[in-house]
Scaffold this motif. Structure first.
Motif, mmCIF file in Angstrom:
data_model
loop_
_atom_site.group_PDB
_atom_site.id
_atom_site.type_symbol
_atom_site.label_atom_id
_atom_site.label_comp_id
_atom_site.label_asym_id
_atom_site.label_seq_id
_atom_site.Cartn_x
_atom_site.Cartn_y
_atom_site.Cartn_z
ATOM 1 N N GLU A 156 123.269 -6.062 -37.832
ATOM 2 C CA GLU A 156 123.449 -6.637 -36.500
ATOM 3 C C GLU A 156 124.604 -7.622 -36.494
ATOM 4 N N THR A 187 125.346 -3.918 -21.793
ATOM 5 C CA THR A 187 124.003 -3.324 -21.777
ATOM 6 C C THR A 187 123.844 -2.340 -20.621
ATOM 7 N N LYS A 217 122.717 -5.748 -27.986
ATOM 8 C CA LYS A 217 121.708 -6.779 -27.806
ATOM 9 C C LYS A 217 121.890 -7.387 -26.415
ATOM 10 N N GLU A 218 120.835 -7.996 -25.924
ATOM 11 C CA GLU A 218 120.917 -8.638 -24.596
ATOM 12 C C GLU A 218 122.082 -9.614 -24.547
ATOM 13 N N LEU A 266 123.331 -3.892 -32.489
ATOM 14 C CA LEU A 266 122.341 -3.612 -33.518
ATOM 15 C C LEU A 266 122.413 -2.141 -33.931
ATOM 16 N N THR A 289 122.837 -14.681 -33.996
ATOM 17 C CA THR A 289 123.018 -15.075 -32.591
ATOM 18 C C THR A 289 124.470 -15.465 -32.317
ATOM 19 N N LEU A 308 115.606 -10.500 -34.109
ATOM 20 C CA LEU A 308 116.980 -10.415 -34.606
ATOM 21 C C LEU A 308 117.507 -11.809 -34.936
ATOM 22 N N ASP A 367 112.556 -5.207 -28.843
ATOM 23 C CA ASP A 367 113.306 -6.215 -28.098
ATOM 24 C C ASP A 367 114.114 -7.023 -29.119
ATOM 25 N N ASP A 368 114.744 -8.111 -28.693
ATOM 26 C CA ASP A 368 115.649 -8.829 -29.589
ATOM 27 C C ASP A 368 114.966 -9.987 -30.320
#
Lengths: 168, 357
Positions: free
Chosen positions: B248, B156, B148-149, B253, B322, B319, B315-316
């Protein structure tokens, strides 16, 4: 042979002259021929055939012949499930969509005739048209529409509602 | 009293319901059979013809038809009314259909449909069978992975997904070992291949990670990478409705099916302020007038069958786990802990050790 004629006789005794090729769309008619072919040989090929259809009234038979005649020029798109659309015009060609825009009694008669005469594309088309009548109607509307009487018992109604909940 | 119409062969319907033929023929159809003219109305249709009609119906219409009376209730519940095909068609596009539902389809397809839908909406944990891969039979789930970002650029930047390439793929063996899955599509004996990952990966299920509530076995997965526990992966059904599973953590993920490619953002310079927009929206915005764009939006939203313009996992944004939610595990990992505590006492122990952070 292309020009050979088959006589189809309705319930009332009215006779329709139909080109053999058109009449052969009915598996019932076709089977009548092949049965005879087994017994006799070439000679009765030239003979005009008569097929009695005691379950089919003249107005319905006329519609059936209309269908089979048109089918020779433009084959109906086969109807595939799951349906890609809920409207007839998007599932079959315009001519066929218009063909089943008839009153309910005629539609049911056509279902029965297509079944009796064993004409699969016509049976598919008419059954599809009935299913489209059913779609989107509430149980109450359906009962009125199809003249269905008996109510469910309370338990069955509860069960049906549970199914509804699952089906969202 | 006229009898209930049957097929010519007198075939019995297969409905697994409490409605039987004996109680069907009692109080049914009193009015319907008064019109004994040549017209064959729906109540007189033989079963097999009704099934031809009902096979064109969708789920809702079939169920509605079944609420009209007892006779149709029984008919509409039976497999040939269309449930077998409705099941098969629905399941064709789904990743994980409950095995119980598949086992039921012959016996009672309506029940199978119901069981499958209930499972897909209510069960958010994986079974071991769904989670694992059998290297001998090559049966089982191949998981696609991406960071994930929120993992940060260090991670990444080495993830092929962020460069527009297919995801890394992993499989998990019942022994507790994770392996890389490589499928070159060469159709040779070597494909697909399972490779040892660069560092050893082990997996196990747990039920109560430190930062998240207790859930059934198969709801959480603990991965140990190169001997260090990484923040817990939480399992649920995929947000795109395909009945697949995703799991996740705050940084990574996994999906039980091939993840869609990344949704690219581009900087749009037209107009006063440069703005970031999604690349798949670019065509409809960049070269068209404002009005045209607005109309297009309205049309898309108004259409009842409009599909998502993009997959939620491109994209995230869809999700859930966090850094804030999983902060204790993330914190412990970042300070170098090898083992992440779990169970009901874990948070108390954490607070005691770290002075009630």
């Amino acid at each position: 042979m292309e020009d050979a004629i088959v006589k189809l006789t309705s319930k009332e005794g009215e006779t329709f002259d139909v080109p053999r090729k058109v009449a052969m769309m009915s598996k019932l008619v076709k089977d009548t021929f092949s049965d005879d072919d087994d017994e006799d040989d070439e000679e009765d090929e030239t003979e005009v055939k008569e097929v009695p259809l005691p379950n089919v009234t003249a107005p319905v038979l006329k519609k059936v012949i209309e269908y089979c005649t048109h089918y020779q020029d433009e084959e109906m798109t086969p109807i595939q499930t799951p349906l890609k659309s809920g409207t007839l015009d998007e599932l079959v060609q315009a001519w066929y969509a218009n063909f089943v825009k008839v009153d309910r009694n005629m539609l049911f008669d056509l279902v029965a005739a297509a079944n009796f005469m064993d004409i699969k594309p016509l049976l598919d088309l008419t059954c599809l048209a009935v299913s489209i009548l059913i779609k989107g109607k509430s149980a109450q509307e359906l009962r009125q529409m199809f003249n269905i009487s008996a109510e469910l018992s309370p338990e069955e109604q509860a069960e049906a509602q549970r199914e509804n909940a699952v089906a969202e | 009293m006229t009898d209930i119409p049957r097929t010519r062969r007198g075939k019995k319907i297969e409905a697994a319901s409490s409605v039987t033929w004996s109680n069907l023929s009692d109080d049914d159809d009193d009015d319907n059979n008064n019109n004994n003219d040549s017209t064959l109305a729906l109540p007189q249709l033989p079963e097999e013809l009704f099934f031809r009609i009902s096979s064109f119906l969708d789920v809702i219409s079939l169920v509605d038809m079944g609420t009209t009376n007892r006779y149709y209730h029984a008919l509409c519940q039976s497999n040939p009314a269309g449930w077998t095909n409705l099941c098969l068609h629905l399941w064709r596009t789904k990743i994980h259909v409950a095995p119980e539902a598949r086992a039921l389809i012959q016996e009672n397809a309506l029940e199978a449909y119901r069981v499958a839908c209930a499972d897909a909406t209510q069960r958010s944990y994986v079974t071991k069978h769904e989670f694992c891969y059998n290297p001998d039979t090559h049966q089982g789930t191949v998981w696609s992975f991406r960071f994930k970002e929120s993992a940060g650029a260090d991670w990444t930047s080495v993830d092929p997904w962020y460069r527009g390439l297919p995801c890394r793929q992993m499989v998990f063996l019942e022994s507790g070992k994770g392996m890389q899955y490589v499928n070159d599509n060469n159709n040779d004996e070597e494909s697909p291949r399972l490779l040892d990952p660069p560092v050893p990966i082990a997996w196990r299920f747990l039920t109560r990670p430190m930062d998240l509530p207790q859930r059934p076995l198969g709801s959480y997965v603990r991965f140990t990478v190169a001997g260090r526990d990484v923040p817990t992966y939480s399992v649920r059904r995929s947000p795109n409705g395909n009945w697949g599973f995703v799991m996740e953590s705050c940084w990574g993920l996994y999906a039980s099916y091939p993840l869609p490619p990344r949704r690219k953002k581009i900087l749009r310079r037209a107009g006063e302020e440069p703005t970031w927009i999604h690349a798949d929206e670019e065509e409809s915005t960049a070269h068209s007038s404002h009005d045209h764009w607005r109309n297009k939006r309205i049309r898309t939203i108004g259409h009842p069958h409009a599909t998502l313009s993009h997959d939620p996992l491109q994209d995230d944004s869809q999700l859930l786990i966090t850094n804030e939610i999983q902060w204790r595990e993330a914190f412990l990992y970042n300070v170098g802990a090898r083992v992440l505590p779990e169970g009901d006492q874990a948070i108390d122990d954490f607070d005691r050790a770290w002075g009630g952070v």
